[in-house]
Write a protein that holds these residues in place. Structure first.
Motif, short mmCIF file in Angstrom:
data_model
loop_
_atom_site.label_atom_id
_atom_site.label_comp_id
_atom_site.label_asym_id
_atom_site.label_seq_id
_atom_site.Cartn_x
_atom_site.Cartn_y
_atom_site.Cartn_z
N LYS A 178 0.85 -1.23 0.11
CA LYS A 178 0.16 0.00 0.07
C LYS A 178 0.70 1.15 -0.28
O LYS A 178 0.65 2.12 -0.62
N ALA A 179 1.99 1.33 0.72
CA ALA A 179 2.95 2.30 0.80
C ALA A 179 3.41 2.67 -0.57
O ALA A 179 3.48 4.16 -0.97
N ALA A 180 3.72 1.68 -1.10
CA ALA A 180 4.16 2.05 -2.56
C ALA A 180 3.25 2.44 -3.48
O ALA A 180 3.45 3.57 -4.46
N ARG A 181 2.20 2.03 -3.31
CA ARG A 181 0.95 2.85 -4.18
C ARG A 181 0.66 4.01 -3.94
O ARG A 181 0.49 4.83 -4.70
N VAL A 182 0.60 4.24 -2.84
CA VAL A 182 0.66 5.90 -2.11
C VAL A 182 1.47 6.66 -2.74
O VAL A 182 1.15 7.85 -3.40
N ASP A 183 2.65 6.07 -3.05
CA ASP A 183 3.79 7.10 -3.41
C ASP A 183 3.82 7.01 -5.03
O ASP A 183 4.53 7.78 -5.70
N GLY A 184 2.79 6.56 -5.56
CA GLY A 184 2.59 6.66 -7.06
C GLY A 184 3.30 5.53 -7.82
O GLY A 184 3.05 5.54 -9.07
N ALA A 185 3.73 4.67 -7.16
CA ALA A 185 4.30 3.32 -7.73
C ALA A 185 3.46 2.56 -8.56
O ALA A 185 2.25 2.18 -7.96
N GLY A 186 3.71 2.32 -9.71
CA GLY A 186 2.83 1.31 -10.48
C GLY A 186 3.13 -0.18 -10.40
O GLY A 186 3.89 -0.40 -9.72
N PHE A 187 2.42 -0.85 -11.47
CA PHE A 187 2.48 -2.42 -11.25
C PHE A 187 3.88 -2.86 -11.63
O PHE A 187 4.49 -3.52 -10.67
N TRP A 188 4.62 -2.61 -12.36
CA TRP A 188 6.07 -2.88 -12.88
C TRP A 188 7.16 -2.34 -11.69
O TRP A 188 8.03 -3.01 -11.58
N ARG A 189 6.87 -1.16 -11.33
CA ARG A 189 7.82 -0.57 -10.45
C ARG A 189 7.40 -1.05 -9.16
O ARG A 189 8.94 -1.50 -8.57
N ILE A 190 6.49 -1.54 -8.68
CA ILE A 190 6.25 -2.08 -7.52
C ILE A 190 7.01 -3.77 -7.51
O ILE A 190 7.88 -4.05 -6.57
N PHE A 191 6.50 -4.22 -8.67
CA PHE A 191 7.32 -5.64 -8.82
C PHE A 191 8.83 -5.70 -8.85
O PHE A 191 9.43 -6.53 -8.05
N VAL A 192 9.33 -4.89 -9.53
CA VAL A 192 10.71 -4.65 -9.70
C VAL A 192 11.53 -4.33 -8.50
O VAL A 192 12.65 -4.70 -7.91
N SER A 193 10.97 -3.05 -8.21
CA SER A 193 11.74 -2.35 -6.71
C SER A 193 11.54 -2.49 -5.56
O SER A 193 12.19 -2.41 -4.64
N VAL A 194 10.28 -3.29 -5.16
CA VAL A 194 9.90 -3.74 -4.04
C VAL A 194 9.60 -5.25 -3.70
O VAL A 194 10.38 -5.98 -2.99
N MET A 195 9.14 -5.90 -4.85
CA MET A 195 8.71 -7.26 -4.54
C MET A 195 9.98 -8.12 -4.77
O MET A 195 10.07 -9.18 -3.68
N LEU A 196 10.57 -8.03 -5.98
CA LEU A 196 11.68 -8.94 -6.13
C LEU A 196 12.76 -8.71 -5.04
O LEU A 196 13.43 -9.81 -4.61
#
Length: 285
Positions: A178-196
């Protein structure tokens, strides 16, 4: 205190004896295979399989690697080894990445028909692949990849997707985004920069599972790889079941050990990471 400690020591000693006996029981077949691979044919004929080699010799290992015959081809299992490597690397890489992407999408994004997709993946994970072999042969033949390297890679990716997707979905469902979404990160940005970056342990678990499964596969390699791309397991079977000339049991055992070594090394090297990935929540429901 000493009266209480004595039974505890006896119980612990009994446990160690039991564990050692159990380990020895399950290690006997491996010890027989190793011992036989180091014997000459004369020793194998005239002595028990449990008798250790009088003069250990790696000649059978050399012949199994470079000169064992599979039909008319006497190039040893090293040809199959490199075929297995060519199949393994893209199959593991693509199936793990695809499973991670699917698991992430199904756990944190509103995918249309997500429940149906999840049910289909669940069914796919438990349906024996022998049931759909013939349709797969027809499909791969129709699109022109049957009996080829791309064909066997595609089949391994297809069969790995259900388990990989469920594995990553269960893992990702416990990670907040949720925090990444609030900061405006999209699908690929969250996947590459947060999840992986948070998925190191589960990526190791998935890689080990896929590596051992694909390397040890025999049936799919036999059907879909083609004669020029036969993996090591197919060549091992051809060596062990040959009916021409003298049966060289030491060469057969050496070839079996050479085929089994890569997944064993993977477990020995990365086993602690596998346990760490499991305990980090890789299979939580």
């Amino acid at each position: 205190m000493s009266a209480l400690a004595a039974p505890a020591r006896i119980g612990r000693l009994g446990l160690y004896v039991f564990l050692a006996a159990t380990a020895l029981f399950f290690a006997i077949p491996l010890l027989v295979v190793i011992s036989t691979s180091l014997k000459s044919l004369a020793e194998i004929r005239y002595f028990s399989i449990f008798v250790p080699p009088s003069s250990p010799d790696f000649a059978a290992w050399w012949k199994a690697w470079y000169a064992a015959c599979t039909g008319l081809n006497c190039g040893g299992v090293h040809v199959g080894f490199w075929n297995s490597v060519r199949i393994l690397i893209p199959s593991v890489t693509l199936s793990v990445l695809a499973g991670a992407l699917n698991g992430y999408a199904l756990s944190h994004w509103r995918v249309p028909g997500a429940d149906v997709i999840l049910l289909a993946l669940l069914l796919g994970a438990f349906i024996p692949y022998q049931v759909i072999l013939y349709p797969l042969v027809k499909i791969t033949s129709t699109i022109g990849i049957y009996s080829s390297l791309p064909g066997i890679i595609a089949v391994h990716i297809l069969f790995g997707l259900p388990v990989m997707t469920l594995l990553f979905r269960n893992f990702y469902s416990g990670l907040p985004v949720k925090a990444a979404r609030v900061d405006g990160a999209g699908f690929w940005r969250i996947f590459v920069s947060v999840m992986l970056p948070l998925s190191v342990n589960i990526l190791i678990v998935a890689t080990i599972l896929q590596t051992t499964g694909i390397w040890n596969d025999y049936l799919l390699g036999l059907i879909f790889a083609g004669r020029e791309n036969q993996p090591m397991t197919v060549q091992l079977n051809a060596i062990a079941t040959t009916s021409t000339g003298e049966i060289e049991y030491n060469v057969n055992m050496a070839a079996a050990l050479l085929t089994a070594l890569p997944p064993l090394l993977v477990y020995f090297v990365s086993g602690r990471f596998f346990v760490r990935g499991i305990t980090a929540g890789a299979v939580k429901g």
